[in-house]
Motif scaffolding. Structure first.
Motif: not given
Length: 599
Positions: A541, A544, A548, A569, A574-575, A577-579, A581-582
């Motif tokens: 978290s 994540k 940004e 990932a 989930v988190d 994968r989001k990191v 992706k960024k």
């Protein structure tokens, strides 16, 4: 008691020897005195013969367990005979002669059994021999019981009462029952000195062996009621010792109800108020156990117990810290019921306890803080009063690094910060220097204190944006990141959770990214984690939020641990994968720009 000697062949019978021991006397001697002297001489002679039997039994190799039991009963009888020989009841009791004759007959039978067991052929067979040994052991038990009864009935006021030998650790349940019954017979008919001795003996055995507690509580008729009745005796010593015995029984959950049913609470309150020092502590110990069931609180209140308890807490200089601590624990137990809490507040409990939190005695301070914590946790109105009236000052004083307080005191202070929910209370806490003191123990405290500091500051972070900013300004971020490498899993988890709470404030997030090492250490800590832990969830978290910003992404890429995020990932975290992706989107954009400028 007995010494091992070589056994010699059968002598003149014990019974005949005892009868020959009639003392010389003059014609002018009073008949009662003559009878008493003769019986005392017989008792002394019986004691000598008993010692001889006990010593001779060591040479027997047949049925050693049976002979050990017989020796144990002979030792009890020897103790009783020694006391009876010095007693003054003999001339008044016509049954003494019958008892002596019966004992001497048993001694003759024991001598015969010594000879039979010494014969390897076991004349009559082992089965018969075993039966005869059991019979002798049983008769010795009856002699002990009868001797105690006669002594008690004729000499109940004599200071040198028979004190039976405490049964050995491997004694039978029947021996234990007999010993307990004997002690209670003295409590029923003895004078004060005899009762004091009986209570002292009872207290000793109850503390040493739970089996005695069970027998007193369940197998001895009206035992608890008799003990409770002594709580109202005029003698301070009896009240104190009775409270001591009952305090042992009260330690067993299954027997606490017996004390309540016997009416123990009412008599305990006067002892708590005006008893001896030890008696007050014992009474408080019993009440502490009984109030673990909140239903008993009303009985204490009805007898004026709350007023007495608050008086103890308000008079810290005159009461021992042990008594004050017990009083606080009782009040804490009572406070579990809403109506009782309200009554305690009306009686002035909060000012008394707050004053106690500033006591010189650390243990008293701890107990007072814990009591206030217990009361205020369940009642918002009480919580507001406690905070407003000065609890924060006591908390911060205990957290002063220059003080000599123990870890236990600091732990109590840190737990009490759970009461701080409002913005006003948090502002007061911040202005008191709490943050600097908490940071010191985060760096230098032991694991238990570190965990409580983390729990406290993490919760306060969730409540106040200003608190999060103040923590960042105070230098918490770098210290929290370093604790991700702590040995304690609890410390690591709470550190990750607190970092996550802190970066909700944008300037804390910038501070984390701008540091040369913090993001790198977070990535390495994540790489070392195994399993699906709460620590990993919090760190993802944090990342994540970090990813940004452009500088945050650069920090992550420079850590050399991106493979960890890639692995998570791919495992459908989930988190993670989001990191990723960024990070991938940024890399693709850079590739497009690089391609455009290459033309």
């Amino acid at each position: 008691m007995f010494q091992q000697v070589q056994y010699f062949p059968r002598r003149k019978s014990f019974r005949t020897q005892a009868i020959d021991m009639t003392p010389n006397h003059s014609p002018d001697d009073h008949p009662i005195n003559m009878k008493e002297e003769r019986e005392k001489a017989c008792l002394r002679q019986a004691s000598q013969l008993l010692r001889s039997l006990g010593s001779s039994s060591f040479s027997v190799r047949c049925f050693p367990g049976k002979w050990q039991l017989i020796r144990s009963k002979l030792e009890q009888l020897l103790s009783g005979l020694a006391a009876a020989a010095d007693g003054n009841f003999l001339s008044r009791n016509s049954e003494v002669d019958l008892l002596l004759k019966s004992m001497l007959s048993t001694f003759d039978d024991i001598e015969s059994l010594l000879l039979r067991c010494g014969d390897e052929s076991c004349v009559g067979g082992k089965l018969l021999l075993r039966s005869d040994l059991n019979g002798v052991a049983s008769r010795l038990g009856l002699h002990n019981e009868r001797l105690a009864e006669l002594y008690a009935s004729g000499n109940a006021t004599h200071s040198r009462a028979i004190v039976l030998t405490k049964p050995s650790s491997n004694a039978s349940r029947e021996d234990i029952r007999f010993y307990v019954r004997d002690l209670f017979s003295r409590l029923k008919i003895g004078d004060i000195s005899m009762r004091l001795l009986a209570l002292a003996s009872l207290h000793e055995v109850l503390r040493e062996d739970d089996e005695y507690v069970r027998i007193v509580a369940t197998d001895t008729a009206d035992a608890v009621c008799l003990l409770v009745s002594f709580l109202e005796h005029r003698d301070d010593g009896l009240r104190e010792k009775a409270a001591g015995v009952l305090s042992v029984i009260a330690e067993f959950d299954s027997y606490k109800g017996l004390l309540v049913a016997a009416g123990a609470i009412g008599p305990l309150i006067p002892i708590l108020e005006k008893g001896t020092e030890l008696g007050r502590e014992r009474a408080a110990g019993i009440l502490r156990r009984l109030t673990e069931n909140s239903d008993n609180g009303w009985s204490i209140s009805a007898h004026g117990g709350i007023t007495v308890l608050l008086k103890i807490c308000s008079d810290a200089a005159a009461c021992r810290k042990e008594l004050i601590g017990l009083a606080c624990q009782i009040l804490s137990n009572l406070g579990s019921a809403e109506e009782m809490r309200r009554f305690m507040v009306e009686e002035g409990a909060i000012p008394v306890l707050l004053q106690l939190t500033m006591s010189k005695e650390e243990e008293s301070r701890i107990q007072a803080i814990e009591c206030l914590h217990s009361m205020a946790s369940a009642d918002n109105g009480i919580r507001q009063i406690v905070v407003r009236e000065g609890l924060i000052a006591s908390i911060t004083e205990l957290l002063d690094p220059c003080s000599t307080c123990s870890s236990t005191a600091r732990e109590a202070a840190l737990k009490a910060t759970e009461l701080l929910h409002s913005a006003d209370s948090i502002a007061v806490l911040m202005s008191s220097g709490f943050l600097d003191r908490a940071l010191f123990f985060l760096k230098h405290g032991d694991v238990s204190v570190q965990e409580l500091v983390l729990k406290s500051i993490s919760r306060l972070c969730e409540l106040s944006e200003e608190y999060r900013k103040a923590m960042g300004d105070a230098g918490y971020m770098t210290e929290l990141v370093s604790l991700l490498e702590a040995k304690s899993a609890g410390v690591r988890e709470k550190s990750a959770e607190t970092i996550h709470n802190m970066i909700c404030a944008q300037r804390n997030r910038r501070r984390l990214i701008q540091d040369d090492h913090d993001v790198d250490r977070i990535m390495r800590s994540l790489d070392l984690l195994e399993g699906n832990s709460a620590t990993r969830k919090h760190l993802l978290s944090v990342l994540k939020a970090v990813v940004e910003s452009n500088s945050g992404r650069r920090r992550i890429m420079a850590s050399g641990c991106v493979h960890c995020l890639q692995r998570l990932a791919e495992a459908d975290e989930v988190d993670a994968r989001k990191v990723m992706k960024k990070l991938s989107a940024r890399n693709r954009f850079r590739s497009i720009l690089n391609g455009f400028w290459s033309y």
